[in-house]
Structure formats: structure tokens, C-alpha cells
Design a protein around this motif. Structure first.
Motif, PDB file in Angstrom:
ATOM      1  N   HIS A 193      40.773 -54.746 -21.236  1.00 28.86           N
ATOM      2  CA  HIS A 193      40.971 -54.121 -22.552  1.00 28.86           C
ATOM      3  C   HIS A 193      39.726 -54.341 -23.417  1.00 28.86           C
ATOM      4  CE1 HIS A 193      41.761 -58.137 -24.191  1.00 28.86           C
ATOM      5  NE2 HIS A 193      42.608 -58.315 -23.204  1.00 28.86           N
ATOM      6  N   PRO A 194      38.552 -53.851 -22.927  1.00 34.76           N
ATOM      7  CA  PRO A 194      37.332 -54.016 -23.715  1.00 34.76           C
ATOM      8  C   PRO A 194      37.420 -53.262 -25.037  1.00 34.76           C
ATOM      9  CG  PRO A 194      36.950 -52.544 -21.862  1.00 34.76           C
ATOM     10  CD  PRO A 194      38.308 -53.126 -21.669  1.00 34.76           C
ATOM     11  N   SER A 195      37.105 -53.953 -26.107  1.00 32.57           N
ATOM     12  CA  SER A 195      37.154 -53.346 -27.431  1.00 32.57           C
ATOM     13  C   SER A 195      35.891 -52.532 -27.676  1.00 32.57           C
ATOM     14  CB  SER A 195      37.286 -54.440 -28.491  1.00 32.57           C
ATOM     15  OG  SER A 195      36.165 -55.300 -28.445  1.00 32.57           O
ATOM     16  N   GLY A 196      35.831 -51.903 -28.845  1.00 28.19           N
ATOM     17  CA  GLY A 196      34.675 -51.075 -29.188  1.00 28.19           C
ATOM     18  C   GLY A 196      33.356 -51.806 -29.103  1.00 28.19           C
ATOM     19  N   PRO A 197      33.230 -53.000 -29.729  1.00 32.56           N
ATOM     20  CA  PRO A 197      31.959 -53.719 -29.648  1.00 32.56           C
ATOM     21  C   PRO A 197      31.549 -54.059 -28.224  1.00 32.56           C
ATOM     22  CG  PRO A 197      33.322 -54.616 -31.405  1.00 32.56           C
ATOM     23  CD  PRO A 197      34.167 -53.632 -30.656  1.00 32.56           C
ATOM     24  N   ILE A 198      32.519 -54.456 -27.385  1.00 35.25           N
ATOM     25  CA  ILE A 198      32.190 -54.850 -26.017  1.00 35.25           C
ATOM     26  C   ILE A 198      31.698 -53.656 -25.201  1.00 35.25           C
ATOM     27  CG2 ILE A 198      33.120 -55.829 -23.895  1.00 35.25           C
ATOM     28  CD1 ILE A 198      32.702 -57.816 -26.180  1.00 35.25           C
ATOM     29  N   ARG A 199      32.235 -52.472 -25.478  1.00 32.93           N
ATOM     30  CA  ARG A 199      31.793 -51.281 -24.737  1.00 32.93           C
ATOM     31  C   ARG A 199      30.337 -50.937 -25.025  1.00 32.93           C
ATOM     32  NH1 ARG A 199      37.063 -49.343 -26.079  1.00 32.93           N
ATOM     33  NH2 ARG A 199      36.221 -48.146 -27.838  1.00 32.93           N
ATOM     34  N   ALA A 200      29.821 -51.441 -26.152  1.00 32.28           N
ATOM     35  CA  ALA A 200      28.426 -51.171 -26.497  1.00 32.28           C
ATOM     36  C   ALA A 200      27.465 -52.173 -25.862  1.00 32.28           C
ATOM     37  CB  ALA A 200      28.254 -51.192 -28.021  1.00 32.28           C
ATOM     38  N   PHE A 201      27.998 -53.206 -25.184  1.00 32.46           N
ATOM     39  CA  PHE A 201      27.153 -54.225 -24.574  1.00 32.46           C
ATOM     40  C   PHE A 201      26.550 -53.711 -23.267  1.00 32.46           C
ATOM     41  CE2 PHE A 201      28.993 -58.437 -26.409  1.00 32.46           C
ATOM     42  CZ  PHE A 201      28.823 -57.937 -27.687  1.00 32.46           C
ATOM     43  N   PRO A 202      25.420 -54.295 -22.828  1.00 31.87           N
ATOM     44  CA  PRO A 202      24.894 -53.985 -21.499  1.00 31.87           C
ATOM     45  C   PRO A 202      25.863 -54.471 -20.426  1.00 31.87           C
ATOM     46  CG  PRO A 202      23.242 -55.100 -22.875  1.00 31.87           C
ATOM     47  CD  PRO A 202      24.549 -55.212 -23.582  1.00 31.87           C
ATOM     48  N   PRO A 203      25.676 -54.049 -19.155  1.00 36.66           N
ATOM     49  CA  PRO A 203      26.541 -54.526 -18.071  1.00 36.66           C
ATOM     50  C   PRO A 203      26.540 -56.049 -17.969  1.00 36.66           C
ATOM     51  CG  PRO A 203      25.168 -52.698 -17.336  1.00 36.66           C
ATOM     52  CD  PRO A 203      24.677 -53.080 -18.693  1.00 36.66           C
ATOM     53  N   LEU A 204      27.625 -56.594 -17.411  1.00 35.74           N
ATOM     54  CA  LEU A 204      27.808 -58.047 -17.323  1.00 35.74           C
ATOM     55  C   LEU A 204      26.664 -58.711 -16.568  1.00 35.74           C
ATOM     56  CD1 LEU A 204      30.058 -60.024 -18.256  1.00 35.74           C
ATOM     57  CD2 LEU A 204      30.956 -59.926 -15.933  1.00 35.74           C
ATOM     58  N   GLN A 205      26.207 -58.093 -15.472  1.00 29.02           N
ATOM     59  CA  GLN A 205      25.123 -58.672 -14.683  1.00 29.02           C
ATOM     60  C   GLN A 205      23.831 -58.746 -15.496  1.00 29.02           C
ATOM     61  OE1 GLN A 205      24.470 -56.696 -10.948  1.00 29.02           O
ATOM     62  NE2 GLN A 205      22.960 -58.166 -10.250  1.00 29.02           N
ATOM     63  N   THR A 206      23.573 -57.717 -16.313  1.00 19.84           N
ATOM     64  CA  THR A 206      22.384 -57.725 -17.168  1.00 19.84           C
ATOM     65  C   THR A 206      22.486 -58.832 -18.215  1.00 19.84           C
ATOM     66  OG1 THR A 206      22.103 -55.335 -16.885  1.00 19.84           O
ATOM     67  CG2 THR A 206      20.993 -56.353 -18.758  1.00 19.84           C
ATOM     68  N   MET A 207      23.659 -58.981 -18.833  1.00 16.91           N
ATOM     69  CA  MET A 207      23.864 -60.034 -19.830  1.00 16.91           C
ATOM     70  C   MET A 207      23.635 -61.413 -19.214  1.00 16.91           C
ATOM     71  SD  MET A 207      24.884 -58.839 -22.896  1.00 16.91           S
ATOM     72  CE  MET A 207      26.093 -59.941 -23.646  1.00 16.91           C
ATOM     73  N   GLU A 208      24.095 -61.605 -17.990  1.00 18.71           N
ATOM     74  CA  GLU A 208      23.929 -62.901 -17.328  1.00 18.71           C
ATOM     75  C   GLU A 208      22.466 -63.155 -16.974  1.00 18.71           C
ATOM     76  OE1 GLU A 208      25.683 -63.992 -13.274  1.00 18.71           O
ATOM     77  OE2 GLU A 208      27.198 -64.674 -14.704  1.00 18.71           O
ATOM     78  N   SER A 209      21.774 -62.129 -16.526  1.00 20.33           N
ATOM     79  CA  SER A 209      20.343 -62.282 -16.225  1.00 20.33           C
ATOM     80  C   SER A 209      19.552 -62.633 -17.472  1.00 20.33           C
ATOM     81  CB  SER A 209      19.802 -60.989 -15.592  1.00 20.33           C
ATOM     82  OG  SER A 209      20.442 -60.711 -14.366  1.00 20.33           O
ATOM     83  N   LEU A 210      19.900 -62.004 -18.586  1.00 21.79           N
ATOM     84  CA  LEU A 210      19.235 -62.325 -19.852  1.00 21.79           C
ATOM     85  C   LEU A 210      19.486 -63.777 -20.243  1.00 21.79           C
ATOM     86  CD1 LEU A 210      20.050 -59.096 -21.902  1.00 21.79           C
ATOM     87  CD2 LEU A 210      17.797 -59.817 -21.093  1.00 21.79           C
ATOM     88  N   LEU A 211      20.714 -64.245 -20.035  1.00 23.78           N
ATOM     89  CA  LEU A 211      21.040 -65.633 -20.368  1.00 23.78           C
ATOM     90  C   LEU A 211      20.127 -66.593 -19.619  1.00 23.78           C
ATOM     91  CD1 LEU A 211      22.782 -67.932 -21.515  1.00 23.78           C
ATOM     92  CD2 LEU A 211      24.371 -67.559 -19.621  1.00 23.78           C
ATOM     93  N   PHE A 212      19.970 -66.384 -18.329  1.00 21.85           N
ATOM     94  CA  PHE A 212      19.142 -67.311 -17.558  1.00 21.85           C
ATOM     95  C   PHE A 212      17.652 -67.137 -17.863  1.00 21.85           C
ATOM     96  CE2 PHE A 212      23.033 -67.989 -15.220  1.00 21.85           C
ATOM     97  CZ  PHE A 212      22.958 -69.343 -14.952  1.00 21.85           C
ATOM     98  N   GLY A 213      17.251 -65.952 -18.281  1.00 20.98           N
ATOM     99  CA  GLY A 213      15.870 -65.793 -18.744  1.00 20.98           C
ATOM    100  C   GLY A 213      15.594 -66.649 -19.968  1.00 20.98           C
ATOM    101  N   PHE A 214      16.523 -66.633 -20.923  1.00 17.79           N
ATOM    102  CA  PHE A 214      16.380 -67.480 -22.112  1.00 17.79           C
ATOM    103  C   PHE A 214      16.437 -68.957 -21.743  1.00 17.79           C
ATOM    104  CE2 PHE A 214      18.281 -63.711 -24.483  1.00 17.79           C
ATOM    105  CZ  PHE A 214      17.061 -63.321 -25.014  1.00 17.79           C
ATOM    106  N   LEU A 215      17.301 -69.313 -20.797  1.00 18.35           N
ATOM    107  CA  LEU A 215      17.422 -70.721 -20.400  1.00 18.35           C
ATOM    108  C   LEU A 215      16.127 -71.232 -19.765  1.00 18.35           C
ATOM    109  CD1 LEU A 215      21.044 -70.771 -18.938  1.00 18.35           C
ATOM    110  CD2 LEU A 215      20.252 -71.936 -21.010  1.00 18.35           C
TER     111      LEU A 215
END
Length: 270
Positions: A163-185
Motif C-alpha cells: 500500500h505505497p502512499s503518494g510520497p513513496i511512489r515518487a521515490f526511486p526503486p528500492l535497489q537504487t535507494m539501498e545502493s545510495l545508502l551504501f554509497g553515503f556509508l
């Protein structure tokens, strides 16, 4: 006639820009729509430049650099927003701004109107100032990583429950979000490593009474992030495991950077 602080007008103007851009982006995300990049980034750049102008008056005090608890928090917030805006040029991280702009709004106002602490001004050699700068940058990057982890957690939860809400639908794909996280880490880990090394090189005693808690907590945070990155590389850690370790390391780092400053300046008054 009472003279106004030179930082007052840029602080108020910065707060207005932060508030306006936050309201605009929040409204767009609530409808699942992308914000206009010119408004989102242009307004943010103006806000952070005004924030930096206010900080220049607050930091550069007679007798040295003023890095009291509240001023340091405002400086880190401005650095985090500036780094995120730079990252937006090549990475899909603009959704982080909906969390970071309010942080800038709060810190710029608190730094302007809150009572001062008791920390003495810093007038040190370049090596120690470099250590301070590296510490601030490391904390800033790990702050971005912590916000990214929180957004990743919300996105993962909503996608799993379908049940993704409006804001979540605007996010990049989950795999991209996770890759970004580890880039920052990885970026934060390198900066934290350099910060600790510079501390060992330029500080007379990193385990002096007023530094021992910061040193131990920073080293523990370094260990936590090192284990997390090793786990990612060797064991493929991801999802909730990555989120929990990221937030645990960030809490240790927050206690190291701000816990001791808060106690010393506002409770012990030393």
C-alpha cells in the motif's frame, strides 16, 4: 538605538526559504508528484547560502572559532543540505530534502535565538582545525545516510504491505535507494577514518578527560560502520540489517559529537 545582530536578517530570510520550499515539496509528494527542480534546488541554494551567511557571523567570533553546541548543530545542518544539493546533480536523492530543509529551518532559528553555551573559542593550529572540519563532514555524510536509511525503511515497509502512499511512489526503486545508502556509508566511513587519524596526529591526548567520551564513542561508531560495510561486501547484508546497523552507528556518532557538548555546556557549564 539597539543594534541588531548581523546574523539576524540572513537567519530569518533563510528560515523563510526553508519553510516555503518544505511546504511546496511536501505538498507535491503528498500527491505523488515530483517537485519542479528549479524551485526545489533554487530555493534550497538560496536558503543554504543565507544560512551560511548567518553562520559566518556566528562562527567567526573574537578570540577564535565559536563551535558551541547550537552553532555546531547549525553548521552541520547547513553542510548536510549543501552536500545533498550537490549530490542531487547526479543522484536521485531529492526526496531527502523534504527531511533536511526542516532541519535547516529549525537549526538556523535556534542558533540565532537560543542562549549561548560556555565553550571557549577555538584558536588552534591548522592540523586541529582540519580534524574539526573532517569530523563535521563525516557527521554530515552519516546524517544523510541515516535519513536515507529511514526513508528506505518506510519504503520497504509500504512495498511489503502493498500500500505505497503518494510520497513513496515518487521515490526511486528500492535497489537504487539501498545502493545510495551504501554509497553515503562508504563516503562517511572514509571521512570518519581520516578524522580519527588526524585526531591521533594533532591532538595531544585524545583520551583527556574532556575528550575521552567523544573518542570512545567515535571509535565504537567506526567499528559499527566497518562491520556493516564488511557484512555488505562479504555477506550481502541489506534491508533491515543494513538499516539497523546504520542507525545504531549514527546514534553512537551523535552521542559522540553532541552528547558530551550538551552536558558540558548546558549542564556542567564548563
Amino acid at each position: 538605538m539597539l543594534a541588531l545582530p548581523s546574523s539576524l536578517l540572513p537567519s530569518l530570510a533563510s528560515a523563510l526559504f526553508y519553510a516555503g520550499i518544505t511546504a511546496y515539496q511536501g505538498a507535491r509528494l503528498a500527491r505523488g508528484a515530483k517537485a519542479n527542480r528549479t524551485l526545489l534546488y533554487g530555493g534550497g541554494i538560496i536558503a543554504v547560502l543565507l544560512h551560511a551567511l548567518a553562520l559566518s557571523s556566528q562562527l567567526l567570533a573574537p578570540g577564535g572559532l565559536n563551535l558551541e553546541f547550537i552553532t555546531a548543530a547549525s553548521l552541520i545542518a547547513a553542510a548536510v543540505i549543501a552536500l545533498t544539493l550537490l549530490a542531487c546533480a547526479s543522484l536521485p536523492v531529492e526526496n531527502l530534502l523534504v527531511l533536511l530543509y526542516p532541519l535547516g529551518l529549525v537549526t538556523v532559528l535556534v542558533a540565532q535565538f537560543a542562549p549561548a553555551g560556555t565553550m571557549p573559542r577555538i584558536d588552534q593550529e591548522p592540523g586541529i582545525l582540519a580534524h574539526i572540519l573532517l569530523s563535521i563532514l563525516a557527521y554530515g555524510v552519516f546524517t544523510i545516510a541515516a535519513f536515507q536509511a529511514l526513508l528506505l525503511s518506510v519504503q520497504d515497509h509500504q512495498l511489503k504491505h502493498k500500500h505505497p502512499s503518494g510520497p513513496i511512489r515518487a521515490f526511486p526503486p528500492l535497489q537504487t535507494m539501498e545502493s545510495l545508502l551504501f554509497g553515503f556509508l562508504w563516503a562517511g566511513w572514509v571521512l570518519l577514518s581520516l578524522s580519527l587519524i588526524s585526531g591521533w596526529l594533532f591532538l595531544e591526548n585524545m583520551f583527556a578527560q574532556h575528550l575521552v567520551h567523544k573518542t570512545l564513542l567515535s571509535c565504537l561508531a567506526w567499528v559499527v560502520f566497518s562491520v556493516l560495510l564488511w557484512g555488505r561486501t562479504r555477506l550481502g547484508w541489506r534491508g533491515h540489517m543494513a538499516i539497523r546497523w546504520t542507525l545504531a552507528g549514527f546514534v553512537l556518532l551523535m552521542l559522540a559529537y553532541f552528547g558530551s557538548k550538551l552536558v558540558r555546556e548546558y549542564i556542567l557549564h564548563i
